[in-house]
Design a protein around this motif. Structure first.
Motif, PDB file in Angstrom:
ATOM      1  N   ARG A 115       0.841  -1.207   0.000  1.00 14.41           N
ATOM      2  CA  ARG A 115       0.000   0.000   0.000  1.00 14.41           C
ATOM      3  C   ARG A 115       0.875   1.256   0.000  1.00 14.41           C
ATOM      4  NH1 ARG A 115      -2.697  -2.831   3.815  1.00 14.41           N
ATOM      5  NH2 ARG A 115      -2.064  -1.444   5.508  1.00 14.41           N
ATOM      6  N   TRP A 116       1.934   1.246   0.789  1.00  9.79           N
ATOM      7  CA  TRP A 116       2.838   2.390   0.839  1.00  9.79           C
ATOM      8  C   TRP A 116       3.481   2.611  -0.530  1.00  9.79           C
ATOM      9  CZ3 TRP A 116       5.824   0.746   5.851  1.00  9.79           C
ATOM     10  CH2 TRP A 116       4.953   0.839   6.955  1.00  9.79           C
ATOM     11  N   ALA A 117       3.859   1.522  -1.191  1.00 10.92           N
ATOM     12  CA  ALA A 117       4.468   1.640  -2.520  1.00 10.92           C
ATOM     13  C   ALA A 117       3.476   2.246  -3.503  1.00 10.92           C
ATOM     14  CB  ALA A 117       4.957   0.281  -3.004  1.00 10.92           C
ATOM     15  N   GLU A 118       2.196   1.921  -3.361  1.00 13.18           N
ATOM     16  CA  GLU A 118       1.180   2.544  -4.213  1.00 13.18           C
ATOM     17  C   GLU A 118       1.081   4.040  -3.934  1.00 13.18           C
ATOM     18  OE1 GLU A 118      -2.566   0.538  -3.718  1.00 13.18           O
ATOM     19  OE2 GLU A 118      -1.747  -1.395  -4.376  1.00 13.18           O
ATOM     20  N   LEU A 119       1.252   4.421  -2.672  1.00 18.27           N
ATOM     21  CA  LEU A 119       1.141   5.827  -2.294  1.00 18.27           C
ATOM     22  C   LEU A 119       2.318   6.663  -2.775  1.00 18.27           C
ATOM     23  CD1 LEU A 119      -0.128   5.513   1.392  1.00 18.27           C
ATOM     24  CD2 LEU A 119      -1.387   6.463  -0.545  1.00 18.27           C
ATOM     25  N   VAL A 120       3.537   6.144  -2.633  1.00 15.02           N
ATOM     26  CA  VAL A 120       4.728   6.962  -2.919  1.00 15.02           C
ATOM     27  C   VAL A 120       5.618   6.390  -4.012  1.00 15.02           C
ATOM     28  CG1 VAL A 120       4.740   7.895  -0.566  1.00 15.02           C
ATOM     29  CG2 VAL A 120       6.183   5.924  -1.120  1.00 15.02           C
ATOM     30  N   GLY A 121       5.365   5.177  -4.451  1.00 15.85           N
ATOM     31  CA  GLY A 121       6.167   4.562  -5.503  1.00 15.85           C
ATOM     32  C   GLY A 121       7.198   3.579  -4.956  1.00 15.85           C
ATOM     33  N   GLU A 122       7.438   2.544  -5.739  1.00 15.02           N
ATOM     34  CA  GLU A 122       8.393   1.491  -5.367  1.00 15.02           C
ATOM     35  C   GLU A 122       9.794   2.054  -5.142  1.00 15.02           C
ATOM     36  OE1 GLU A 122       8.213  -1.815  -4.807  1.00 15.02           O
ATOM     37  OE2 GLU A 122       6.096  -2.107  -5.293  1.00 15.02           O
ATOM     38  N   GLU A 123      10.202   2.970  -6.023  1.00 19.90           N
ATOM     39  CA  GLU A 123      11.552   3.511  -5.923  1.00 19.90           C
ATOM     40  C   GLU A 123      11.755   4.248  -4.598  1.00 19.90           C
ATOM     41  OE1 GLU A 123      14.370   6.728  -8.230  1.00 19.90           O
ATOM     42  OE2 GLU A 123      12.957   5.538  -9.413  1.00 19.90           O
ATOM     43  N   ARG A 124      10.777   5.037  -4.199  1.00 22.38           N
ATOM     44  CA  ARG A 124      10.908   5.783  -2.952  1.00 22.38           C
ATOM     45  C   ARG A 124      10.878   4.845  -1.742  1.00 22.38           C
ATOM     46  NH1 ARG A 124       7.057  10.852  -2.946  1.00 22.38           N
ATOM     47  NH2 ARG A 124       8.297  11.396  -1.126  1.00 22.38           N
ATOM     48  N   ILE A 125      10.107   3.773  -1.830  1.00 21.19           N
ATOM     49  CA  ILE A 125      10.098   2.789  -0.736  1.00 21.19           C
ATOM     50  C   ILE A 125      11.480   2.145  -0.639  1.00 21.19           C
ATOM     51  CG2 ILE A 125       9.195   0.518  -0.016  1.00 21.19           C
ATOM     52  CD1 ILE A 125       7.330   2.831   0.661  1.00 21.19           C
ATOM     53  N   GLY A 126      12.091   1.818  -1.767  1.00 22.91           N
ATOM     54  CA  GLY A 126      13.446   1.265  -1.762  1.00 22.91           C
ATOM     55  C   GLY A 126      14.453   2.228  -1.162  1.00 22.91           C
ATOM     56  N   GLU A 127      14.314   3.500  -1.504  1.00 21.12           N
ATOM     57  CA  GLU A 127      15.201   4.518  -0.940  1.00 21.12           C
ATOM     58  C   GLU A 127      14.992   4.657   0.568  1.00 21.12           C
ATOM     59  OE1 GLU A 127      14.124   7.920  -3.251  1.00 21.12           O
ATOM     60  OE2 GLU A 127      15.296   7.278  -4.998  1.00 21.12           O
ATOM     61  N   LEU A 128      13.733   4.615   0.990  1.00 20.01           N
ATOM     62  CA  LEU A 128      13.425   4.705   2.416  1.00 20.01           C
ATOM     63  C   LEU A 128      14.019   3.515   3.163  1.00 20.01           C
ATOM     64  CD1 LEU A 128      11.954   6.033   4.807  1.00 20.01           C
ATOM     65  CD2 LEU A 128       9.895   4.753   4.107  1.00 20.01           C
ATOM     66  N   ARG A 129      13.854   2.305   2.598  1.00 22.69           N
ATOM     67  CA  ARG A 129      14.407   1.107   3.229  1.00 22.69           C
ATOM     68  C   ARG A 129      15.923   1.230   3.369  1.00 22.69           C
ATOM     69  NH1 ARG A 129      12.327  -2.351   0.213  1.00 22.69           N
ATOM     70  NH2 ARG A 129      10.702  -3.120   1.572  1.00 22.69           N
ATOM     71  N   ALA A 130      16.581   1.686   2.324  1.00 18.73           N
ATOM     72  CA  ALA A 130      18.047   1.843   2.361  1.00 18.73           C
ATOM     73  C   ALA A 130      18.454   2.880   3.411  1.00 18.73           C
ATOM     74  CB  ALA A 130      18.571   2.225   0.981  1.00 18.73           C
ATOM     75  N   ALA A 131      17.734   3.986   3.460  1.00 17.24           N
ATOM     76  CA  ALA A 131      18.073   5.033   4.427  1.00 17.24           C
ATOM     77  C   ALA A 131      17.877   4.539   5.859  1.00 17.24           C
ATOM     78  CB  ALA A 131      17.223   6.281   4.176  1.00 17.24           C
ATOM     79  N   LEU A 132      16.754   3.899   6.117  1.00 13.62           N
ATOM     80  CA  LEU A 132      16.496   3.404   7.474  1.00 13.62           C
ATOM     81  C   LEU A 132      17.498   2.319   7.868  1.00 13.62           C
ATOM     82  CD1 LEU A 132      12.590   3.337   7.445  1.00 13.62           C
ATOM     83  CD2 LEU A 132      14.090   4.978   8.612  1.00 13.62           C
ATOM     84  N   THR A 133      17.864   1.465   6.915  1.00 11.63           N
ATOM     85  CA  THR A 133      18.889   0.452   7.187  1.00 11.63           C
ATOM     86  C   THR A 133      20.205   1.125   7.558  1.00 11.63           C
ATOM     87  OG1 THR A 133      17.836  -1.134   5.706  1.00 11.63           O
ATOM     88  CG2 THR A 133      20.162  -1.504   6.209  1.00 11.63           C
ATOM     89  N   GLY A 134      20.533   2.196   6.873  1.00 11.08           N
ATOM     90  CA  GLY A 134      21.746   2.959   7.205  1.00 11.08           C
ATOM     91  C   GLY A 134      21.686   3.545   8.603  1.00 11.08           C
ATOM     92  N   PHE A 135      20.519   4.066   9.002  1.00 13.95           N
ATOM     93  CA  PHE A 135      20.373   4.627  10.352  1.00 13.95           C
ATOM     94  C   PHE A 135      20.558   3.543  11.408  1.00 13.95           C
ATOM     95  CE2 PHE A 135      17.241   7.953   8.496  1.00 13.95           C
ATOM     96  CZ  PHE A 135      18.289   8.708   8.037  1.00 13.95           C
ATOM     97  N   VAL A 136      19.950   2.383  11.170  1.00 13.65           N
ATOM     98  CA  VAL A 136      20.052   1.286  12.137  1.00 13.65           C
ATOM     99  C   VAL A 136      21.494   0.788  12.215  1.00 13.65           C
ATOM    100  CG1 VAL A 136      19.344  -1.094  12.633  1.00 13.65           C
ATOM    101  CG2 VAL A 136      17.637   0.607  11.943  1.00 13.65           C
ATOM    102  N   THR A 137      22.150   0.672  11.072  1.00 10.72           N
ATOM    103  CA  THR A 137      23.553   0.235  11.044  1.00 10.72           C
ATOM    104  C   THR A 137      24.433   1.205  11.810  1.00 10.72           C
ATOM    105  OG1 THR A 137      23.210  -0.880   8.935  1.00 10.72           O
ATOM    106  CG2 THR A 137      25.493  -0.363   9.542  1.00 10.72           C
TER     107      THR A 137
END
Length: 151
Positions: A115-137
């Protein structure tokens, strides 16, 4: 809350998603599961644990962890088994019902992400996942990062 309050927005997003998932779980016969149970299930999905280990993970006393385990045993989500090396301890593991609940949460989480990908797009979800993974790391360089409640 201001739009600049990113930690607050992340917390609200998590809360909104978990509220929705718990509504769906209740409709599927898991209405007795509380949010705190999910943190225990997540920990136990990686390995069995003693009540003390579970309490340490959840940030609660041994007595509170034993009470939580008793509750989950009565509801059929976990079971106690003999500890393989310590006769005084018992290992808590998920039952088939516990695993079924986890499977439903995983499925509902995937649906939320879609649903989130429908709202903002797959690419932005991928970018968000990468950014959050970086924060956690980055945070993990300072201390272990675990998924547990903030009491």
């Amino acid at each position: 809350m201001s739009t600049g309050d990113l930690p607050g927005l992340l917390a609200l997003t998590f809360r909104a998603m978990m509220d929705q998932i718990h509504e769906q779980l209740a409709a599927e016969g898991f209405g007795d599961v509380r949010p705190a149970h999910g943190f225990a299930f997540q920990f136990l999905s990686h390995r069995g644990a003693t009540a003390v280990e579970l309490g340490d993970h959840l940030g609660v006393t041994k007595q509170a962890a034993v009470q939580l385990v008793d509750e989950l045993v009565k509801r059929g989500y976990v079971q106690r088994q003999a500890h393989p090396t310590d006769r005084r301890s018992r290992i808590v593991t998920l039952t088939a019902r516990g695993w079924q609940c986890i499977e439903r949460v995983v499925e509902h989480s995937k649906q939320a992400e879609a649903r989130w990908a429908e709202l903002v797009g797959e690419e932005r979800i991928g970018e968000l996942r990468a950014a959050l993974t970086g924060f956690v790391t980055d945070a993990a360089h300072y201390r272990q990062v675990t998924l547990r409640p903030v009491w």
